[in-house]
Write an enzyme that holds these catalytic residues in place. Sequence first.
Site, PDB file in Angstrom:
ATOM      1  N   THR A   1      12.438   0.001  -2.631  1.00 31.22           N
ATOM      2  CA  THR A   1      11.547  -1.107  -2.261  1.00 31.22           C
ATOM      3  C   THR A   1      10.471  -0.630  -1.299  1.00 31.22           C
ATOM      4  O   THR A   1       9.290  -0.968  -1.443  1.00 31.22           O
ATOM      5  CB  THR A   1      12.353  -2.250  -1.612  1.00 31.22           C
ATOM      6  OG1 THR A   1      13.348  -2.710  -2.529  1.00 31.22           O
ATOM      7  CG2 THR A   1      11.442  -3.409  -1.232  1.00 31.22           C
TER       8      THR A   1
ATOM      9  N   TRP B   1       8.041   1.674  -3.198  1.00 36.19           N
ATOM     10  CA  TRP B   1       7.174   0.927  -4.112  1.00 36.19           C
ATOM     11  C   TRP B   1       5.918   0.433  -3.411  1.00 36.19           C
ATOM     12  O   TRP B   1       4.843   0.389  -4.008  1.00 36.19           O
ATOM     13  CB  TRP B   1       7.934  -0.263  -4.701  1.00 36.19           C
ATOM     14  CG  TRP B   1       7.107  -1.086  -5.648  1.00 36.19           C
ATOM     15  CD1 TRP B   1       6.942  -0.890  -6.989  1.00 36.19           C
ATOM     16  CD2 TRP B   1       6.310  -2.235  -5.319  1.00 36.19           C
ATOM     17  NE1 TRP B   1       6.100  -1.841  -7.517  1.00 36.19           N
ATOM     18  CE2 TRP B   1       5.699  -2.688  -6.514  1.00 36.19           C
ATOM     19  CE3 TRP B   1       6.062  -2.939  -4.139  1.00 36.19           C
ATOM     20  CZ2 TRP B   1       4.860  -3.787  -6.557  1.00 36.19           C
ATOM     21  CZ3 TRP B   1       5.216  -4.043  -4.173  1.00 36.19           C
ATOM     22  CH2 TRP B   1       4.643  -4.459  -5.367  1.00 36.19           C
ATOM     23  N   HIS B   2       6.041   0.079  -2.139  1.00 34.56           N
ATOM     24  CA  HIS B   2       4.914  -0.498  -1.427  1.00 34.56           C
ATOM     25  C   HIS B   2       3.840   0.525  -1.084  1.00 34.56           C
ATOM     26  O   HIS B   2       2.706   0.136  -0.776  1.00 34.56           O
ATOM     27  CB  HIS B   2       5.395  -1.206  -0.157  1.00 34.56           C
ATOM     28  CG  HIS B   2       5.986  -2.552  -0.419  1.00 34.56           C
ATOM     29  ND1 HIS B   2       7.294  -2.721  -0.808  1.00 34.56           N
ATOM     30  CD2 HIS B   2       5.441  -3.802  -0.380  1.00 34.56           C
ATOM     31  CE1 HIS B   2       7.528  -4.018  -0.981  1.00 34.56           C
ATOM     32  NE2 HIS B   2       6.428  -4.689  -0.738  1.00 34.56           N
ATOM     33  N   GLY B   3       4.153   1.791  -1.112  1.00 34.49           N
ATOM     34  CA  GLY B   3       3.099   2.760  -0.840  1.00 34.49           C
ATOM     35  C   GLY B   3       3.613   4.139  -0.527  1.00 34.49           C
ATOM     36  O   GLY B   3       4.784   4.332  -0.176  1.00 34.49           O
TER      37      GLY B   3
ATOM     38  N   PHE C   1      -1.002  -2.086  -2.937  1.00 36.97           N
ATOM     39  CA  PHE C   1       0.342  -1.523  -3.074  1.00 36.97           C
ATOM     40  C   PHE C   1       0.705  -1.308  -4.540  1.00 36.97           C
ATOM     41  O   PHE C   1       1.705  -0.743  -4.845  1.00 36.97           O
ATOM     42  CB  PHE C   1       1.373  -2.448  -2.403  1.00 36.97           C
ATOM     43  CG  PHE C   1       1.019  -2.748  -0.955  1.00 36.97           C
ATOM     44  CD1 PHE C   1       0.618  -1.737  -0.117  1.00 36.97           C
ATOM     45  CD2 PHE C   1       1.077  -4.037  -0.471  1.00 36.97           C
ATOM     46  CE1 PHE C   1       0.293  -1.999   1.209  1.00 36.97           C
ATOM     47  CE2 PHE C   1       0.758  -4.322   0.855  1.00 36.97           C
ATOM     48  CZ  PHE C   1       0.365  -3.295   1.691  1.00 36.97           C
TER      49      PHE C   1
END
Length: 463
Positions: A320, A323-325, A463
């Site tokens: 998680t 995934w955001h960056g 993102f």
Amino acid sequence: MVFNSVVFLFCFLPAALVLYYITPGRAKNAVLLVESLLFYCWTGTAFLPLVLCLVAFNYVWGLLLTKARKVGWILPLVAILVNLGVLVYFKYANFLIETWNQITHFGLSSLDIGDVLPLGISYYIFKIISYEVDVYTGKVEAEKNPITFACYVLFFPQLIVGPIVKYRDMASQLHQYTGRCSLLQIEHGIELFVFGLAKKVILADSIGALWTDIIGSDGVGLANVSTPLAWLGILAYSLQLYFDFAGYSEMSNGLAAMLGFDCAANFDLPYISGSITEFWRRWHISLSSWFRDYIYIPLGGNRKGKGRQLLNMLLVWAATGIWHGASWNFICWGLYYFVLLTIEKLFLLKHLQKGRVWPHLYTLFFVVLGWGIFTANQPGAPLGLLLQKLFTPQSGISAMYYLRNYGVLLVLGCLCSSALPRWLWQKISRCAPLKIIVFLLLALLCIAYVVAATNSTALYANF
């Protein structure tokens, strides 16, 4: 093109809706695909070949999976690796090279892939992977119509910041050629869109200016602020992020409803949560359900003992964060929530469920602190300095000036992140004339903000 722009609201959207509505039933998907491609290419066509190749590959691969389910897991694994490979190349390759160089001192050169990600790649790659897995497991049949499949992948309301809607949740509506759009559904869609637009242009952009004033290139600088102002800034960023992302998700669902598609809400008042566990049932619901369905449950979920469950949670929250960056602060942010959720699962949750006020204060404190970790990749907000400002009482620029300028907006933001607006709208909706007047006034106010603003894109589009 962004939803809160003049060109989208007054040119693209009206033309797209009129053309879509007058098109005969079986041709609606083709028109919707053309509109989605136009939306995708509005700011450039550099990545158009990439997305078309992905659509073509996954369309063919889905058909192969249907015919070859008995050959084992090789075909779905290939599909997942190809799609993830594309995502990793564009989003994480240089981060991985930089990390490898720091560890080994090899001095590998970075890839020349530019600083701008392909539009929506984090979202449509996850949509595609969910489709391939669901086809392999027999939850859906492979889509035989390439136009319908491309329409699902490139569906323009969900292209910028999701939500990540699974094919199995849209399949029946994609194949409903007659009576797809009802007047009641269109009315609901317009209502959702305007409410989402208000969250974005009235609240998110206005409140977010406080945090920009602190860390922006023309701001006062985080090093110069006092501890109260640092907390005020992080609170403002927390509200900005919520109204920005929730607003875009609501606009997306509103557009989808106008086009005849019912999509589940992506946010459900997360800041009223009484635990971190509850918060993640209410925040970015489509992403949480994706990780649950395609990582957590396949790994065994909670079916193989407490130790294995915690390991599965660790992997999910690491994923998680990533995934955001491509930044260590996002990985730390994911692991931060893994620790909090583990503590709740092991012993704290049962106490939180018995409390009344303190569980909400506890949740808000750790969520707001988490957004501090989340935003630490910005040049003006290094994590070490931010934590020092938050937890070591320091003098500096006072918070009073910003409270005078932003106090009303912050109070309004706090109220609008509660259940109060939903309750008020239910009351107002009982009187049709009043409902129409209030709605029109809100729509006009949104238009005024859109015309006066700079068409800022969604935070989560990065993102």
